[in-house]
Design a protein around this motif. Structure first.
Motif, PDB file in Angstrom:
ATOM      1  N   ASN A  84      13.554  24.304 -34.441  1.00  0.00           N
ATOM      2  CA  ASN A  84      13.979  23.017 -34.984  1.00  0.00           C
ATOM      3  C   ASN A  84      15.429  22.716 -34.605  1.00  0.00           C
ATOM      4  O   ASN A  84      15.779  21.565 -34.325  1.00  0.00           O
ATOM      5  CB  ASN A  84      13.811  22.997 -36.500  1.00  0.00           C
ATOM      6  CG  ASN A  84      14.056  21.613 -37.081  1.00  0.00           C
ATOM      7  OD1 ASN A  84      15.146  21.313 -37.543  1.00  0.00           O
ATOM      8  ND2 ASN A  84      13.030  20.776 -37.057  1.00  0.00           N
ATOM      9  N   ALA A  91      16.593  22.026 -43.225  1.00  0.00           N
ATOM     10  CA  ALA A  91      15.219  22.547 -43.184  1.00  0.00           C
ATOM     11  C   ALA A  91      15.160  23.896 -43.902  1.00  0.00           C
ATOM     12  O   ALA A  91      16.174  24.563 -44.090  1.00  0.00           O
ATOM     13  CB  ALA A  91      14.746  22.705 -41.737  1.00  0.00           C
ATOM     14  N   THR A 143      11.101  20.058 -43.477  1.00  0.00           N
ATOM     15  CA  THR A 143      12.291  19.362 -42.986  1.00  0.00           C
ATOM     16  C   THR A 143      12.497  18.068 -43.775  1.00  0.00           C
ATOM     17  O   THR A 143      11.660  17.688 -44.600  1.00  0.00           O
ATOM     18  CB  THR A 143      12.140  18.996 -41.500  1.00  0.00           C
ATOM     19  OG1 THR A 143      11.112  17.988 -41.370  1.00  0.00           O
ATOM     20  CG2 THR A 143      11.766  20.215 -40.666  1.00  0.00           C
TER      21      THR A 143
END
Length: 306
Positions: free
Chosen positions: A137, A255, A293
């Motif tokens: 991510n 996240a 997220t």
């Protein structure tokens, strides 16, 4: 005389078969709701079966955890469920060996011990993937990053998360782990150490990766106290209710990778009862994880653990 003897043996057999199963559970600390939830799931099943559960909190002390295991041996428990304070401790491994040699089944939960010879099964989240998901991510949302990592290095589960994070960065020099800070997985320590690091370091950190949510919460509190004007994304691992709520409300919370203490507890106690019945249990039981997220948090319950 023969009839009396047969009746006595039959009665004794019934008594022994109805004797309650005794389980001793010790977690590295119970000031973390994650371990409280694991224990709640264990207790539900034990109470349902009319058995006995002894729960202990060593407060992050290996010495205390060893004492608790010795006490479980004296209590003649059938199973020990342990979340090790330090999975590499020879002292802890020695007392587990002592318990196992006396016929006590050993179930390790949420982390590992480095020598699992005397462990019947280990129930863990996919910790390597948890670290990798955070890293992926980061790469998706940042062209480059200088990373501050907060970690509890005594926990082998955290070392697995770190390995997953590090492996994702190895081929991409624009993503650098600049500094590692020890937090013991505690919010107050993380707050203090994060403040000190950001105030005293000449390095500019683009984001913070906390390898547990307790440390992530401390980092977010530190950013608030310091009044940092620019956004410094903070990543966690756990999927705690507090971190999920902050994903929905705090600009710095980026996240977290959700693991499930509910499933860890359920699978630990299921394995325990199978072991008592001498049924086959896998040496390692892995519970999947998934990424939460700012973009997908609205699809999940924010009120508790999963």
């Amino acid at each position: 005389m023969v009839i009396v003897l047969l009746v006595w043996c039959y009665s004794l057999n019934i008594f022994l078969s109805q004797a309650p199963v005794k389980i001793g559970a010790t977690y590295m600390t119970l000031n973390n709701s994650f371990y409280q939830i694991i224990n709640e799931e264990v207790k539900k099943k034990v109470d349902q079966n009319g058995d006995i559960l002894y729960t202990r909190d060593p407060g992050l002390s290996v010495t205390k955890q060893c004492q608790q295991i010795n006490n479980f041996i004296k209590l003649k428990v059938n199973v020990i469920i342990i979340n090790p304070v330090n999975g590499e401790s020879h002292k802890l491994q020695a007392v587990l060996r002592k318990a196992h040699q006396q016929g006590i089944r050993i179930v390790v939960v949420d982390s590992q011990v480095s020598d699992a010879h005397d462990v019947d099964t280990t129930v863990v989240s996919d910790n390597y993937r948890a670290g990798a998901l955070d890293a992926q991510n980061i790469r998706q949302n940042n062209e480059r990053a200088r990373v501050l990592v907060l970690r509890h290095w005594n926990a082998l589960s955290v070392k697995e998360r770190y390995r997953g994070l590090e492996d994702q960065f190895k081929k991409y020099p624009q993503y650098q782990i600049v500094k590692n800070v020890e937090t013991l997985g505690q919010t107050d320590i993380s707050l203090k150490k994060t403040k000190e690091t950001l105030e005293n370091s000449t390095n500019k950190y683009d984001l913070i990766v906390a390898l547990d949510d307790q440390s992530a919460l401390g980092a977010l509190a530190a950013l608030d106290e310091l009044g940092v004007k620019r956004t410094i994304p903070v990543y966690g691992i756990d999927g705690s209710a507090n971190m999920k709520r902050l994903l929905a409300s705090d600009q710095d919370a980026q996240a977290t990778v959700a693991q499930s203490p509910i499933k860890l507890g359920q699978k630990s106690i299921q394995a325990s009862y199978k072991l008592v019945k001498n049924q086959k249990v896998a040496r390692k039981i892995i519970v999947p994880v998934y990424l939460l997220t700012k973009k997908n948090i609205k699809n999940y319950d924010l009120s508790g653990w999963q």
